[in-house]
Enzyme design. Structure first.
Site, PDB file in Angstrom:
ATOM      1  N   TYR A  46       0.793  -1.233   0.000  1.00 35.54           N
ATOM      2  CA  TYR A  46       0.000   0.000   0.000  1.00 35.54           C
ATOM      3  C   TYR A  46       0.828   1.287   0.000  1.00 35.54           C
ATOM      4  CZ  TYR A  46      -3.718  -3.273   1.086  1.00 35.54           C
ATOM      5  OH  TYR A  46      -4.606  -4.312   1.032  1.00 35.54           O
ATOM      6  N   HIS A  91      -8.346   2.223  -5.629  1.00 36.83           N
ATOM      7  CA  HIS A  91      -7.584   1.281  -4.794  1.00 36.83           C
ATOM      8  C   HIS A  91      -6.107   1.597  -4.948  1.00 36.83           C
ATOM      9  CE1 HIS A  91     -11.100  -1.183  -4.025  1.00 36.83           C
ATOM     10  NE2 HIS A  91     -11.394  -1.043  -5.300  1.00 36.83           N
TER      11      HIS A  91
HETATM   12  C1  DQA Z   1      -7.547  -1.697  -1.126  1.00 36.64           C
HETATM   13  C2  DQA Z   1      -7.582  -3.095  -1.729  1.00 36.64           C
HETATM   14  C3  DQA Z   1      -8.487  -4.001  -0.923  1.00 36.64           C
HETATM   15  O1  DQA Z   1      -8.498  -5.308  -1.509  1.00 36.64           O
HETATM   16  C4  DQA Z   1      -7.990  -4.117   0.499  1.00 36.64           C
HETATM   17  O2  DQA Z   1      -8.897  -4.901   1.263  1.00 36.64           O
HETATM   18  C5  DQA Z   1      -7.763  -2.816   1.147  1.00 36.64           C
HETATM   19  C6  DQA Z   1      -7.183  -1.720   0.357  1.00 36.64           C
HETATM   20  C7  DQA Z   1      -6.512  -0.799  -1.822  1.00 36.64           C
HETATM   21  O3  DQA Z   1      -6.589   0.414  -1.662  1.00 36.64           O
HETATM   22  O4  DQA Z   1      -5.605  -1.308  -2.498  1.00 36.64           O
HETATM   23  O5  DQA Z   1      -7.949  -2.641   2.339  1.00 36.64           O
HETATM   24  O6  DQA Z   1      -8.814  -1.100  -1.292  1.00 36.64           O
END
Ligand code: DQA
Length: 156
Positions: A34, A111
């Site tokens: 992330y 995302h």
């Molecule tokens: C997310 C991707 C999702 O699969 C995950 O559960 C998240 C973050 C992203 O920003 O990449 O919590 O939304």
């Protein structure tokens, strides 16, 4: 003669940027997936970018599905449009999809990671069925691109 540009008026409604479960942990949560930017840093960058387009931002986070639904309902009358990272709820919540469908305003799904490169259960997003557009896999930059896209849609 000065012409009013839609979205540039001081009375333009804010763009809502809504963040779902665990995104408050950004910066320390799986940074290899992330990134290292915190949610507060993303919020600041998003507000600055929106300002260049003449919009203000209401930036929020919740770990609770119902609160996110309440905010999507609120956005029906209080927002110009919505940027939504529903995090894990993207892959599970029909109720959030229903609220997104009821929005009737542009909604960009964001995302940080690219769910299509990850576990199979992340490859389905209910939110995508109601989203105007989807941005994924570009880290925090995705939020800024979403602001640009939304501002463009709102000015059209
Ligand atoms: C997310 C991707 C999702 O699969 C995950 O559960 C998240 C973050 C992203 O920003 O990449 O919590 O939304």
């Amino acid at each position: 003669m000065a012409r009013k540009t839609p979205g540039k008026t001081t009375g333009a409604l804010p763009i809502y940027v809504l963040n779902g479960p665990n995104l408050n942990l950004l910066g320390t949560r799986e940074p290899e997936v992330y990134g290292r930017a915190t949610l507060a840093e993303i919020g600041k960058a998003v507000a600055e970018r929106a300002k260049t387009h003449g919009f203000s931002v209401t930036f929020r986070h919740s770990n609770h599905e119902g609160e996110l639904i309440d905010w999507l309902q609120e956005a029906r009358t209080m927002a110009s449009g919505v940027i939504l990272n529903a995090a894990g709820l993207s892959h599970t919540s029909v109720s959030l999809l229903d609220a997104a469908r009821a929005l009737d305003k542009p909604l960009i799904e964001v995302h940080l990671s690219n769910p299509y490169r990850r576990e199979p259960y992340r490859r389905r997003s209910y939110i995508s069925e109601a989203a105007t557009g989807v941005i994924c896999g570009l880290g925090a930059t995705g939020y800024l691109l979403a602001i640009d896209a939304l501002a463009g849609l709102l000015k059209d």
